[in-house]
Design a protein around this motif. Structure first.
Motif, mmCIF file in Angstrom:
data_model
loop_
_atom_site.group_PDB
_atom_site.id
_atom_site.type_symbol
_atom_site.label_atom_id
_atom_site.label_comp_id
_atom_site.label_asym_id
_atom_site.label_seq_id
_atom_site.Cartn_x
_atom_site.Cartn_y
_atom_site.Cartn_z
ATOM 1 N N GLN A 57 0.789 -1.101 0.049
ATOM 2 C CA GLN A 57 0.068 -0.024 0.183
ATOM 3 C C GLN A 57 0.867 1.391 0.192
ATOM 4 O OE1 GLN A 57 -2.284 -1.140 3.601
ATOM 5 N NE2 GLN A 57 -4.107 -1.291 2.509
ATOM 6 N N GLN A 58 2.090 1.301 0.721
ATOM 7 C CA GLN A 58 2.896 2.497 0.948
ATOM 8 C C GLN A 58 3.440 2.519 -0.673
ATOM 9 O OE1 GLN A 58 3.261 4.388 3.172
ATOM 10 N NE2 GLN A 58 5.222 5.715 2.299
ATOM 11 N N ALA A 59 3.899 1.500 -1.366
ATOM 12 C CA ALA A 59 4.323 1.483 -2.659
ATOM 13 C C ALA A 59 3.450 2.294 -3.611
ATOM 14 C CB ALA A 59 4.806 0.066 -3.181
ATOM 15 N N GLU A 60 1.914 1.983 -3.488
ATOM 16 C CA GLU A 60 1.174 2.386 -4.389
ATOM 17 C C GLU A 60 0.845 3.774 -4.293
ATOM 18 O OE1 GLU A 60 -2.242 -0.173 -3.391
ATOM 19 O OE2 GLU A 60 -1.579 -1.804 -4.529
ATOM 20 N N TYR A 61 0.995 4.268 -2.914
ATOM 21 C CA TYR A 61 0.609 5.644 -2.407
ATOM 22 C C TYR A 61 2.021 6.309 -2.940
ATOM 23 C CZ TYR A 61 1.312 9.781 -0.052
ATOM 24 O OH TYR A 61 1.586 11.164 0.318
ATOM 25 N N GLU A 62 3.118 5.884 -3.009
ATOM 26 C CA GLU A 62 4.310 6.578 -3.503
ATOM 27 C C GLU A 62 4.305 6.537 -5.071
ATOM 28 O OE1 GLU A 62 7.730 4.620 -1.801
ATOM 29 O OE2 GLU A 62 7.195 5.687 0.316
ATOM 30 N N ALA A 63 3.953 5.581 -5.517
ATOM 31 C CA ALA A 63 3.735 5.736 -7.208
ATOM 32 C C ALA A 63 2.375 6.921 -7.447
ATOM 33 C CB ALA A 63 3.366 4.414 -7.887
ATOM 34 N N LYS A 64 1.576 6.891 -6.777
ATOM 35 C CA LYS A 64 0.399 7.877 -7.343
ATOM 36 C C LYS A 64 1.002 9.294 -6.886
ATOM 37 C CE LYS A 64 -3.511 5.003 -6.449
ATOM 38 N NZ LYS A 64 -4.724 4.369 -5.762
ATOM 39 N N ARG A 65 1.756 9.393 -5.632
ATOM 40 C CA ARG A 65 2.224 10.673 -5.476
ATOM 41 C C ARG A 65 3.279 11.346 -6.295
ATOM 42 N NH1 ARG A 65 2.435 13.919 -0.609
ATOM 43 N NH2 ARG A 65 3.610 15.848 -1.128
ATOM 44 N N ALA A 66 3.968 10.318 -6.816
ATOM 45 C CA ALA A 66 5.091 10.729 -7.641
ATOM 46 C C ALA A 66 4.169 11.208 -9.295
ATOM 47 C CB ALA A 66 5.929 9.696 -8.065
ATOM 48 N N GLU A 67 3.391 10.506 -9.590
ATOM 49 C CA GLU A 67 2.503 10.796 -10.619
ATOM 50 C C GLU A 67 1.900 12.188 -10.690
ATOM 51 O OE1 GLU A 67 -1.369 9.242 -13.209
ATOM 52 O OE2 GLU A 67 -0.432 7.984 -11.773
ATOM 53 N N TRP A 68 1.179 12.437 -9.334
ATOM 54 C CA TRP A 68 0.799 13.977 -9.063
ATOM 55 C C TRP A 68 1.993 14.835 -8.968
ATOM 56 C CZ3 TRP A 68 1.478 17.200 -5.405
ATOM 57 C CH2 TRP A 68 0.517 18.242 -5.026
ATOM 58 N N GLU A 69 2.895 14.615 -8.519
ATOM 59 C CA GLU A 69 4.202 15.655 -8.424
ATOM 60 C C GLU A 69 4.686 15.889 -9.756
ATOM 61 O OE1 GLU A 69 6.833 14.157 -5.653
ATOM 62 O OE2 GLU A 69 5.995 14.977 -3.903
ATOM 63 N N ALA A 70 4.614 14.871 -10.575
ATOM 64 C CA ALA A 70 5.211 15.192 -12.171
ATOM 65 C C ALA A 70 4.262 16.192 -12.662
ATOM 66 C CB ALA A 70 5.224 13.933 -12.769
ATOM 67 N N LYS A 71 2.616 15.755 -12.544
ATOM 68 C CA LYS A 71 1.853 16.835 -13.117
ATOM 69 C C LYS A 71 1.961 18.241 -12.701
ATOM 70 C CE LYS A 71 -1.415 13.074 -14.046
ATOM 71 N NZ LYS A 71 -2.996 12.676 -13.876
ATOM 72 N N THR A 72 2.214 18.268 -11.412
ATOM 73 C CA THR A 72 2.227 19.833 -10.885
ATOM 74 C C THR A 72 3.640 20.253 -10.695
ATOM 75 O OG1 THR A 72 2.320 18.856 -8.507
ATOM 76 C CG2 THR A 72 0.310 19.144 -9.636
ATOM 77 N N ALA A 73 4.542 19.564 -11.203
ATOM 78 C CA ALA A 73 6.119 20.133 -10.970
ATOM 79 C C ALA A 73 6.286 21.577 -11.476
ATOM 80 C CB ALA A 73 7.068 19.159 -11.600
ATOM 81 N N GLU A 74 5.819 21.794 -12.788
ATOM 82 C CA GLU A 74 6.298 23.381 -13.303
ATOM 83 C C GLU A 74 5.382 24.361 -12.557
ATOM 84 O OE1 GLU A 74 7.771 26.396 -15.589
ATOM 85 O OE2 GLU A 74 8.203 24.193 -15.181
ATOM 86 N N LEU A 75 4.091 24.126 -12.168
ATOM 87 C CA LEU A 75 3.262 25.079 -11.336
ATOM 88 C C LEU A 75 3.890 25.166 -10.061
ATOM 89 C CD1 LEU A 75 0.828 26.864 -11.110
ATOM 90 C CD2 LEU A 75 -0.592 24.720 -10.240
ATOM 91 N N ARG A 76 4.516 24.078 -9.418
ATOM 92 C CA ARG A 76 5.114 24.235 -7.888
ATOM 93 C C ARG A 76 6.168 25.127 -8.141
ATOM 94 N NH1 ARG A 76 6.326 19.668 -6.061
ATOM 95 N NH2 ARG A 76 5.976 18.174 -7.770
#
Length: 726
Positions: A270-289
């Protein structure tokens, strides 16, 4: 003459601080607590029958004084007593009727088993343990910041008592759950025991703060599990007990590598699944952040620079060092600096930006707020404690207890008066030092002379108001001597012994419920609270237990009893703490009252524990402030207690709800109303005189009938019989 007066005053003070033993007190050697537990033979007594070993130990002393137990308590009194002792609530009328109608010889024993199996048992038993470990949900000091996940430790304690977790396992989980049981969420949560120290997060003297934390952890561990005031040896060898200053810092060395951690309570998958989703979200928002961070950078740099200036250079430089280049001690100190430099004033104030930057930033902030909706929720976490790594900072003997005056370096070791050895410490597979494992195994050993004695004494105290050793966390020379040393050792031996399969009297196997069962099924526990007048002359303090001691309910049990009697108590178990309403005169501040009334009416063990704002009703009735360990609550009798019960709007609200319940269940007939009110509040019907007085009161009341019933119910909630357990 002045000198004489001073000497007399000093003598009086000494008598208060170190009272002389009674003339007929048992002769017990000063070092009795450090001697191995020797399970004595159960004495033979004249009383017939006396099958419970507890009774035979007590009767042996009573008979030597020409005394015996008081006559047994009546069944209603006994039922109310055991209900409050085991689950902290009064019996319902249905439960009372069922018990009174059950004429089987084991009717009472069946009630005991029912209560021990009740989920409410753990909620009651946890309260004393939470006092002991100074559990709180805020830091203390001026800021008193909230600890949002501290409640998980409270729920862990409740679960442990409910499942009758073996006490040795309970000890090991709290001291070294991360090392001994890696991956076990309960064991990780249990190490929150080591996280309950008060914490002044904004202090710049971080080395002093680190030492304060170590002192608190060591002192509380010794008090809770060993019943010793070890902190007296911080600055010098203990003046009375055989505990040296070297012992103190060897003991403290077990915790030298402490490292607070908020650990996810999910599986690795479950932790690995969360980290994968978090990494995907961070990639999408990287430029804005990135763009937002670029605008924020000048403000953040200014805030960081301002915070850095608060610290001496030797501390400020630590946050610039790569972690790999820091020593274990520097890692601990750097963390205490970083939490201030990078988290204080972490919120950006757009008003401080240039107009053009602010306009751009606010537009991006709106987009970011939309993006946050797709951010995967973080897994639940628990407050845990682990080690900084396999290597720990050096532990030194501090001269006069000052961290500025370090002496010789010490390795972890046990108390010399019991076991004068350095600990055999081995780093663990979890990447920790293994120091706390060594300590946990030593404390939880059946051979440790203190652990079993201390815990059975605490259980005894929970039933009789005072332990066999009255100073429950001070088993040393200046503490109280045991009134029944043989009984204490017999109980300790019974508690830790695994027994033999199929034996007629198997050992306790570290079962807390087993000790409760032994005590509450004894004749000593079942006796009445009004013994023979001869007992007053021979033993005015009732140290020999010739009658059952009356005890007032603590604030939590009193509130729960009022909620239960009023029909308002919400039995929901576990989860984040609740915030009941406060008296109007108390400034709420950060106390945000729970909007749902049902949540506000949950059991008192679930009320938020804020160090700088104890729930006023609990504080009024002597609850501790949870800044340090509390082994036994002192009971005061004050005018504000009576005035609160008479006038407080919250108590009046309980009385009104109580009256509504009575009228709903009994109708409008005055006698039925009176009977129901008495049974609900006092677990008994009224006497003839009480019924006549109550009937006259209702008949002559000048207000509406509903107000008359409310006033009657309010009066019952104010009776000593409601506040006390006979």
């Amino acid at each position: 003459m002045r000198l004489l007066h001073r000497l007399v005053a000093l003598a009086c003070l000494s008598a208060v601080c170190y009272p002389l033993p009674a003339a007929d007190a048992p002769v017990v050697p000063d070092d009795w607590a450090f001697k191995p537990v020797r399970r004595p033979a159960v004495p033979t007594v004249k009383a017939v029958p006396a099958t419970n070993p507890i009774d035979r130990f007590l009767l042996a002393k009573l008979e030597a004084k020409g005394l015996s137990f008081a006559p047994p308590a009546d069944r209603r009194t006994l039922l109310r007593r055991v209900y409050f002792d085991l689950i902290g609530l009064p019996p319902s009328p249905t439960e009372i009727d069922a018990f009174l109608k059950d004429d089987s010889p084991d009717a009472y024993e069946k009630v005991v088993e029912k209560l021990l199996a009740s989920p409410q048992y753990g909620e009651r038993q946890a309260l004393a343990w939470l006092d002991l470990v100074r559990f709180a949900e805020s830091d203390g000091f001026k800021a008193d910041d909230v600890r949002p996940n501290a409640w998980r430790y409270r729920d862990y304690v409740i679960r442990s008592f409910n499942t009758d977790k073996p006490y040795d396992r309970f000890v090991k989980e709290q001291l070294a759950g991360d090392e001994l049981f890696p991956g076990d969420g309960d064991a990780l949560t249990a190490t929150g025991f080591l996280r309950h120290f008060p914490y002044e997060y904004n202090a710049v003297d971080v080395e002093l703060k680190r030492q304060d934390m170590l002192n608190d952890i060591a002192d509380t561990t010794a008090a809770a599990f060993l019943g010793l005031t070890l902190g007296c040896a911080k600055c010098h060898d203990h003046k009375t007990d055989a505990v040296t200053q070297r012992d103190y810092y060897r003991f403290q060395a077990f915790f030298a590598g402490f490292w607070p951690a908020d650990v996810p309570l999910v599986s690795p998958q479950q932790q690995a699944e969360y980290e994968a989703k978090r990494a995907e979200w961070e990639a999408k928002t990287a430029e804005l952040r990135r763009q937002m961070a670029e605008i924020e950078k000048p403000l953040r740099d200014k805030a960081v620079a301002k915070e850095r200036q608060r610290f001496p250079a030797e501390y400020a430089r630590l946050i610039d060092l790569p972690d790999a280049e820091r020593t274990p001690l520097e890692k601990q100190l750097a963390r205490l600096v970083e939490v201030q430099v990078y988290t204080r004033n972490s919120k950006i104030n757009p008003a401080q930006m240039k107009a053009a930057d602010r306009q751009k930033w606010e537009g991006m902030a709106k987009r970011m707020a939309e993006a946050e909706k797709d951010k995967p929720p973080e897994p639940p976490t628990t407050m845990a404690m682990t080690d900084i790594g396999p290597e720990c900072p050096p532990a030194r003997l501090l001269k006069r207890g000052s961290w500025r005056s370090p002496g010789e370096e010490l390795v972890p070791g046990f108390l010399s008066v019991i076991d004068d050895r350095d600990a055999d410490v081995k780093p663990t597979k979890a990447g920790t030092s293994g120091r706390r494992t060594a300590l946990a195994e030593w404390i939880a050993s059946p051979k440790n002379p203190l652990t079993g004695r201390v815990m059975v004494n605490r259980i005894w105290q929970s039933h009789f108001g005072k332990g066999i050793v009255a100073s429950a966390s001070d088993f040393g020379v200046t503490g109280d001597r045991p009134t029944h040393p043989e009984l204490l050792d017999w109980l300790a031996g019974e508690f830790v012994s695994p027994g033999e399969p199929g034996a007629s009297a198997p050992g306790g196997a570290w079962s807390v419920k087993h000790v409760h069962r032994l005590i509450v099924t004894s004749a000593a526990y079942r006796q009445g609270s009004r013994g023979d007048a001869a007992g007053v002359k021979v033993d005015p303090e009732n140290a020999l237990l010739w009658q059952f001691p009356r005890r007032r309910l603590d604030g939590e049990a009193l509130r729960d009893a009022m909620l239960s009697t009023a029909g308002l108590l919400n039995p929901k178990a576990g989860g984040p703490s609740v915030f009941p309403e406060l008296p109007a005169e108390v400034k709420a501040g950060t106390w945000k009252v729970s909007p749902d009334p049902a949540e506000r009416n949950r059991r008192s063990v679930y009320v938020f524990v804020k160090r700088n704002l104890r729930y006023p009703f609990f504080a009024l009735f002597d609850s501790p402030d949870r800044t340090e360990t509390c082994a036994r609550r002192y009971v005061t009798t004050t005018a504000p207690q009576a005035l609160t019960l008479l006038n407080d709007a919250i108590v009046l609200g309980y009385a009104k709800a109580f009256a509504r319940r009575v009228e709903k269940e009994a109708g409008t007939d005055p006698d039925a109303v009176i009977d129901r009110a008495f049974v609900l509040a006092l677990s008994r019907p009224p006497t003839t005189e009480e019924r006549a007085a109550a009937r006259s009161f209702l008949a002559n009341h000048t207000g509406p009938s509903a107000d008359a019933v409310t006033d009657l119910c309010h009066a019952l909630l104010n009776l000593n019989e409601f506040l006390y357990v006979d």
